[in-house]
Enzyme design. Structure first.
Site, mmCIF file in Angstrom:
data_model
loop_
_atom_site.group_PDB
_atom_site.id
_atom_site.type_symbol
_atom_site.label_atom_id
_atom_site.label_comp_id
_atom_site.label_asym_id
_atom_site.label_seq_id
_atom_site.Cartn_x
_atom_site.Cartn_y
_atom_site.Cartn_z
ATOM 1 N N ASP A 89 -5.325 22.463 9.512
ATOM 2 C CA ASP A 89 -4.067 21.940 10.039
ATOM 3 C C ASP A 89 -3.002 21.914 8.949
ATOM 4 O O ASP A 89 -1.825 22.094 9.208
ATOM 5 C CB ASP A 89 -4.273 20.498 10.536
ATOM 6 C CG ASP A 89 -4.640 20.477 11.997
ATOM 7 O OD1 ASP A 89 -4.770 21.565 12.565
ATOM 8 O OD2 ASP A 89 -4.785 19.382 12.559
ATOM 9 N N HIS A 144 1.367 11.133 8.825
ATOM 10 C CA HIS A 144 -0.104 11.192 8.882
ATOM 11 C C HIS A 144 -0.751 11.230 7.499
ATOM 12 O O HIS A 144 -1.953 10.984 7.387
ATOM 13 C CB HIS A 144 -0.554 12.426 9.650
ATOM 14 C CG HIS A 144 -0.232 12.391 11.103
ATOM 15 N ND1 HIS A 144 -0.627 11.352 11.916
ATOM 16 C CD2 HIS A 144 0.439 13.258 11.896
ATOM 17 C CE1 HIS A 144 -0.197 11.586 13.150
ATOM 18 N NE2 HIS A 144 0.453 12.734 13.158
ATOM 19 N N ASP A 176 8.415 14.965 18.865
ATOM 20 C CA ASP A 176 7.423 15.563 19.751
ATOM 21 C C ASP A 176 7.156 14.687 20.968
ATOM 22 O O ASP A 176 6.354 15.031 21.820
ATOM 23 C CB ASP A 176 6.118 15.883 19.008
ATOM 24 C CG ASP A 176 5.698 14.771 18.076
ATOM 25 O OD1 ASP A 176 6.329 13.706 18.114
ATOM 26 O OD2 ASP A 176 4.739 14.974 17.310
#
Lengths: 931, 492
Positions: B99, B141, B264
């Protein structure tokens, strides 16, 4: 810059397409039947079993125009092995209790694993279902009252503890039907099997369960079920606590004034001001300055030769001078000159000439742009490779910046259109009209295909063991006709109503249970009876046991599925005709087989490999089985060949066979009175086909030394090569010959090699020339679309696979020929297996059901065949021959040996030793390895 | 702007013109280019000239290790696409590779994003600005020694740590569709930062953010998670955002706010599953802005880039308090915004799985948790007590019905604040009368004594818990009227 209209359409389709569609059409009906990616749906696998619940992940249009949905599976309680259900309930009880003991709002991570229960499960069967607590803190996902509601009836009622029962018994019972288990397993189904929408949500502890009960088609889930590992886990991440995770320099209070002063950093070091609104200029003045700088830019372009080539017209120069880079520069200039317009303006025209600001878009020459597009086709958006191999004089940043600007151009639009065509098969939504057909229509794929004939002789001590037979045999007859209208007027099994416009047979046929329409719908949707069955004798099993689970797990692609039928709710019945006892668990059934009938169910296939030692085959993930026909069955096949249409049946094993006349025939004294030997004869009756000997034929042919008439035999003579008709086009021409006479095949490079190939295509060889033309002929659209030289026209540019037309593509002729041969061979081989659906993995030659790529569609439903993972595949069992076995084998002739290998269940006529070579080797020598 | 200084805020905006040229890799949804698209829109909308534009410095390793581990930062600094193979083991350990790919200029990208947020925080600390915006930040994150979810360096945590130097209590709000796990984890055990995250929960990255995750140790009740389901629309979002933030503001009384504006959560996002429009998203900014607290806005997720830049442009205009036209101005990336070329987007007709009842239940539960907080206004008026006496005193404080006094106090404070801001330009550093941070520093006097504080504090919380149980009935009856009042007070 005006854009072509198509561009607009394709560009914004993302959020607007759905919208427009729904708005223009009849809203209510459309939305109800419009299925989108992300929707939760009911999906029908068999008319007899409840719907399955899935979430649509992707929608694809297949080549033939039908729509397939890739879906994520949810499991019902009844789909889970009982051990896991018990564990889930225990786990949840524990968490509920823990929650009760804590303050209402608090739950700190706690290990909830129930160690002894886990151990217990593990020892019981070798698989060891576990509740794994990934995050550790799945604290109290259900309130106490629910946890009671969740108890399976098998569990100790007292275990619920002192919670207040908010829900009535009936509600508790129905609640169980609303719980699902998420799995990360996906499968592909035909969209036409979708039967409506439902709603699945992660249960939140604050919610009352009644809110689910009161809402149609709503389900909840808490745990994630892993069908391959057979584990449950709480799907929860974890916030970790410890000095390794938290920020550690947090003082308990903010800094004192003195400490603040001591901070050595100055704001100037942290940031550079490039614009401030605190100035004396008005908006109007700024705008004016921007216009001035744009005009200076236009003029600068007129002076600059390279620019004037690129932008021949004044309009284009002005447009180029209006790009954002000029504006940013103007703003910077203003700031640098302390917002003094006069100073700023003079700085725009230094002694060296008017200032020219050009961004990447303008900076790049036409040839560089072409190179870039070529590179993009070749490498996809791997910009560092593009830079390295195509544009080494640019920086990576240049390339990326250029890319994002290039995306606004017409060239990109064209590329995009190509992509859009490709993406057409991927749908966002699909309209499925209401399903009105009689349920029987969809039953076809799920009906038993093989009707076990009675097995009259058990002389060899082993009757034909048909797994799943318990659920198969007896219901075949009426499963095909679902609408049983009057089964003696029994009331509805669930609600006890005796009137209903439509009745549906339910449960094992001998019970002759039926459901009224509403209860049937409930059963289909929620997988249980609305009200608990009143029959104390016949408890509705709330779950499918292992076999059914296996069937589920295999997804739609497995072959056995067709055989499994929707016997989900039926208990296991002994298939021995005279016995017919029922068992709740399959394990019990197999124990019964072993004790009462001396049938080693698990050993039947593996040659005693299972023995008593490993418990695993009973719970085997995917029960490989074969139909072993008895002599009677074989005889019956011969005798009933007309009714049975054996060949047809073999080709279409998924179609039900009308068993009644056959059974009648088999039961007739004509057959039953026969002795085994006679039967065997009967079975063989047709087989010996008189075949003339080769020598006879040869002599017969030789009897005619000359043609009866001249010219009769001319066709036998070879045509002279020169006279042979040449094909119009040689698709796969013979490669050139090497000096030694061998054929020179063009090596087909692997992908990495392709990437490494030099830019200039290799000198095309004559053979390649033809290929090139073929390529061009088969892919004209690309050429047209690109409008370019067709050099990089045949490439899926986003994939980044570069295949220059000059490079050899497509399989060489030889290989193609090869595969064709293979295919026919396969097809031949698999005529037999389709009659005998599965060959057991014996003698080290496991004939795997999935190796039948050309067999008839054996899978249930029209779902696409999937390559099963090794996890799902039957356990590897291999036979290690002992010395004794080897010795025995040596006594056999090779013909016998081969025959034995093909038919491993057949007794070998080995005279000296124990009759079965496999049996013989039982003992220490025999090692069956299960992974 | 020169006009109406009182209604307009001083806004600082951080941007580096290089940021758009970092590229995560082929097929990766995270595109720093969206920040440049936003920037170009701002210029052409004429918003650029209304704020202070700064080019941030590149954060140094020293600055980043204020939160991150030395090893991890060292690793980030040394890894490059061409030497990846030497770092296999470390890449696994630090979760870099899938990721969070290694791309060219990775470290610089982190430096710019972190540099912007840190500089912005310092700016706010020095009271040189009221609202700071760093669309290049918001990488919520990233963990202390681990990359996660396209985030490598947690600029938010670094910014908050900076703010904590001057502010006793900092509120972090996260409206990204994903849970703000990195920030929550970093401040999980402290009571000086409250993290409030609104996110999709259930079978969704990163898997954390359960309603029951409320913080640990001293930080218990200082993490607030609002788990939501697919299809949140503007209306439902507001119906949960407004009451919860009002309540949080009231009980926690922060002196600075950080808002992560992950886009998002917009409708049609490539990775998201909410149904918010630009307006609905911007309403959150508007609401938080009303509190007139030092306000740091950062970016975050957002993977349908044309909508991201729409959203952030609009939110910049909200921060500036100047309206902008729905018609998008021409700019370098105009073609991205077809076919309508409008600023605002319409929601899709996807189903909203968040029923009003569900949201109501969540809200009630969170209010229960927030009630567990030591009531800030009560503690604040306390004179510094001795260690032992603290408990009884705070108990006595609890028994006083706080409803009576609070709204007025709140109101007063707010008025005072607005005056302050209008003057602050002329004031020197530290010359501002910041009641909040001053009072706050007295709030937990015992903690200055170090480790003892932890135990004492826990004990105190327990006491409060029992205390609240006794008072629960009262509270419940009062709850509704209380909420109503507070909602009103939040919108002066």
């Amino acid at each position: 810059m005006p854009m072509p209209a198509e561009y607009h359409e394709s560009h914004g389709n993302h959020e607007n397409a759905n919208f427009g569609l729904a708005a223009t059409q009849d809203a209510s009906n459309m939305t109800a039947n419009m299925y989108r990616v992300g929707d939760y749906v009911y999906f029908e696998t068999s008319s007899t079993s409840p719907y399955q619940i899935r979430r649509i992940e992707e929608l694809h249009k297949t080549a033939n125009g039908s729509v397939e949905a890739k879906v994520m599976c949810f499991f019902r309680r009844r789909d889970l092995p009982s051990t896991l259900i018990m564990l889930a309930d225990k786990h949840q009880l524990a968490s509920a209790e823990q929650q009760r003991s804590e303050s209402p709002a608090s739950t700190q991570s706690q290990k909830l694993e129930n160690p002894d229960s886990t151990k217990d499960m593990t020892s019981k069967d070798g698989i060891g279902p576990k509740v794994m607590n990934k995050g550790g803190g799945k604290g109290g996902w259900l309130k106490a009252p629910l946890s009671e509601a969740q108890e399976p009836h098998g569990m100790d009622e007292g275990a619920g503890g002192g919670g207040v029962s908010e829900l009535s018994t009936k509600q508790r019972h129905q609640m169980k039907h609303r719980e699902l288990f998420l799995s990360r397993q996906t499968e592909t189904i035909a969209a036409t099997l979708i039967r409506g929408k439902c709603c699945v949500t992660l249960l939140n502890e604050t919610e009352s369960l009644l809110s689910y009960l009161n809402k149609e088609d709503s389900f909840f889930y808490c745990l994630v079920f892993d069908p391959t590992q057979r584990t449950l886990l709480a799907d929860k991440g974890e916030i970790r606590v410890g000095s390794r995770y938290q920020a550690d320099s947090i003082a308990s209070v903010s800094l004192t004034a003195a400490e603040r002063e001591s901070d050595p950093r100055r704001l100037q070091d942290l940031e550079t001001l490039v614009w401030t609104p605190r100035h004396s200029l008005t908006d109007r003045q700024i705008d004016q300055f921007l216009v001035v700088s744009r005009s200076v830019g236009t003029f600068a372009r007129a002076l600059d030769c390279s620019s004037s080539v690129k932008q021949p017209s004044l309009h284009m120069s002005a447009a180029a001078a209006s790009r954002d880079i000029t504006l940013f520069h103007a703003m910077d200039t203003l700031h640098r000159h302390s917002y003094d317009v006069a100073k700023a303006m003079s700085s725009l025209v230094p002694s060296s000439g008017p200032v020219l600001c050009r961004d990447e878009m303008e900076e790049w020459s036409a040839s560089e742009a072409n190179l870039f597009e070529e590179a993009l086709n070749k490498y996809g958006k791997d910009f560092s490779d593009i830079r390295q191999d195509f544009l080494p004089w640019k920086t990576l940043k240049n390339v990326i910046e250029y890319y994002y600007m290039w995306k606004t151009t017409d060239r990109y639009v064209q590329q995009k259109r190509v992509k859009a065509v490709e993406a057409e098969s991927k749908l966002k939504q699909v309209y499925i009209p209401n399903y009105n057909k009689a349920p029987s229509s969809s039953t076809a794929p799920n009906i038993t295909t093989v009707v076990p004939m009675g097995n009259s002789n058990s002389s060899n001590g082993k009757t034909a063991s048909i797994l799943n037979g318990s659920s198969n045999g007896n219901i075949t007859g009426d499963a095909s006709g679902m609408l049983v209208v009057g089964v003696g007027g029994k009331p509805c099994e669930s609600c006890q109503m005796s009137q209903s416009p439509q009745w549906y047979a339910w449960g094992p046929s001998h019970m002759q249970c039926r459901l009224c329409q509403s209860c049937w719908l409930y059963w289909k949707k929620y997988g249980g009876l609305k009200f608990q069955s009143i029959h104390s004798t016949f408890q509705v099993p709330t779950r499918i046991d292992d076999v059914d689970l296996d069937r589920k797990r295999g997804g739609a692609g497995s072959d056995e599925e067709g055989k499994g039928i929707g016997g989900a709710h039926r208990p296991h019945r002994c298939s021995i005709p005279s016995c017919g006892k029922e068992f709740k668990l399959k394990a019990h059934l197999s124990r019964h087989y072993a004790s009462a009938h001396g049938v080693d169910l698990r050993g039947s296939g593996t040659g005693g490999g299972g023995g008593g030692g490993s418990p695993r085959p009973v719970m085997k993930t995917r029960s490989a089985f074969y139909l072993r026909t008895s002599a009677l069955a074989r005889a019956a096949r011969r005798l009933c060949a007309a009714q049975l249409r054996t060949r047809h049946a073999a080709r279409a094993p998924h179609q039900p066979v009308n068993a009644a006349p056959l059974r009648h025939l088999c039961a007739s004294p004509q057959l039953t009175s026969k002795s085994p030997a006679e039967l065997r004869l009967l079975a063989r009756a047709v087989r010996p086909r008189p075949r003339p000997r080769v020598t006879d034929i040869a002599t017969r042919l030789g009897d005619h030394p000359s043609p009866r008439q001249p010219g009769d035999w001319d066709w036998l003579a070879l045509t002279a090569p020169a006279q042979r008709k040449q094909p119009d086009r040689v698709s796969f021409p013979r490669p050139p010959k090497a000096p030694d006479g061998s054929l020179l095949y063009e090596r087909v490079p692997n992908k990495p090699e392709v990437d490494r190939l030099p830019l200039t295509p290799p000198q095309p060889q004559p053979a390649m020339q033809t290929q090139q033309t073929i390529l061009k002929r088969t892919r004209p659209p690309f050429d047209e679309i690109n409008g370019s030289d067709g050099f990089y026209s045949d490439v899926d540019w986003d994939e980044g696979i570069a295949l220059n037309a000059g490079l050899p593509c497509g399989p060489p002729a030889k290989r193609a020929h090869h595969s064709q041969q293979l295919h026919t061979k396969h097809a031949l081989e698999h005529v037999a297996p389709s009659v005998l659906p599965l060959a057991p993995p014996l003698n080290g030659r496991a004939a795997h059901p999935h190796s039948l790529p050309h067999g008839p569609p054996l899978s249930r439903s029209n779902a696409r065949k999937q390559v099963i993972s090794w996890m799902d595949a039957p356990d590897d069992v291999y036979f290690r021959a002992s010395d004794q076995a080897k010795r025995l084998r040596r006594t056999l002739s090779s013909v016998e040996l081969r025959r034995a290998a093909r038919k491993p269940w057949r007794r070998l006529p080995a005279p000296l030793h124990p009759p079965h070579p496999q049996r013989a080797s039982r003992g220490d020598d025999m090692v069956v390895i299960l992974d | 702007m020169t006009t109406a200084p009182h209604s307009k805020k001083r806004v600082c905006y951080y941007y580096d013109s290089d940021i758009g040229n970092y590229y995560y890799g082929q097929g990766h949804p995270m595109k720093p280019h969206r920040i440049r698209m936003t920037h170009n829109l701002l210029l052409n909308y004429g918003l650029y000239r209304k704020m202070e534009i700064y080019r941030p410095h590149k954060a140094t390793a020293d600055e980043m290790t204020k939160f991150h581990s030395d090893e991890y930062i060292r690793f980030l600094r040394s890894i490059r696409p061409d030497n990846m193979s030497e770092y296999n083991k470390q890449m696994q350990r630090f979760n870099v590779g899938e990721d969070c790919p290694v791309f060219d200029g990775l470290y610089e990208f982190c430096q710019l994003s972190a540099g912007g947020s840190v500089a912005a925080a310092v700016k706010l600390n020095k009271q040189a600005s009221e609202i700071c915006i760093n669309w290049g930040g918001g990488l919520h994150h990233a963990k202390k020694s681990e990359a996660s979810g396209f985030c490598y360096v947690n600029d938010i945590v670094l910014g908050i740590l900076e703010l904590l130097k001057y502010h006793q209590r900092v509120l972090y709000i996260d409206i990204d569709v994903h849970h703000g796990d990195g920030v929550e984890e970093a401040f999980y055990t402290t009571d000086r930062v409250m993290t409030v995250s609104f996110h999709k929960y259930g079978e969704y990255f990163p898997g954390t953010g359960d309603l029951r995750d409320i913080g640990a140790g001293k930080g218990k009740y200082y993490a607030v998670n609002i788990p939501l389901r697919d299809g949140m629309d503007d209306e439902s979002y507001e119906s949960i955002f407004v009451p919860i933030i009002s309540k949080v503001m009231e009980t926690f009384q922060p002196s600075a706010v950080v808002l992560q504006c992950g886009a998002d959560s917009l409708t049609g996002d490539r990775l998201g599953c909410f149904n918010l429009t630009v307006r609905g998203h911007g309403k959150c900014v508007e609401f938080v802005k009303k509190y007139n607290l030092p306000f740091l806005m950062v970016g975050g997720g957002g993977y349908t880039i044309r909508n991201v830049s729409r959203c952030w442009t609009y939110e910049t205009s909200v921060a500036l308090g100047s309206e902008i036209a729905n018609e998008l101005p021409y700019n370098d990336y105009f073609e991205y915004f077809g076919p309508d070329f409008k600023l605002h987007i319409s929601p899709s007709n996807m189903a909203n799985q968040n029923t009003p009842e569900y949201l109501e239940k969540i809200k009630t539960r969170l209010f229960e948790n927030l009630r567990m907080l030591p009531h800030a206004p009560g503690v604040q008026v306390q004179a510094i007590p001795e260690d032992g006496a603290a408990i009884e005193d705070s108990e006595a404080e609890e028994k006083v019905n706080p409803d009576e006094r609070l709204p007025q106090r709140d109101l007063d404070k707010r008025i005072q604040h607005e005056n302050e801001y209008s003057d602050s330009e002329d004031e020197g550093e530290g010359g501002r009368r910041d009641n909040r941070s001053f009072k706050g520093s007295r709030k937990r006097p015992r903690l200055e004594k170090g480790q003892e504080g932890v135990e004492g504090d826990l004990k105190k919380e327990d006491d409060i818990k029992t205390e609240t149980k006794e008072n629960e009935k009262d509270d419940k009856t009062n709850a509704t009227s209380e909420e109503a009042k507070k909602d009103g007070s939040a919108n002066p």
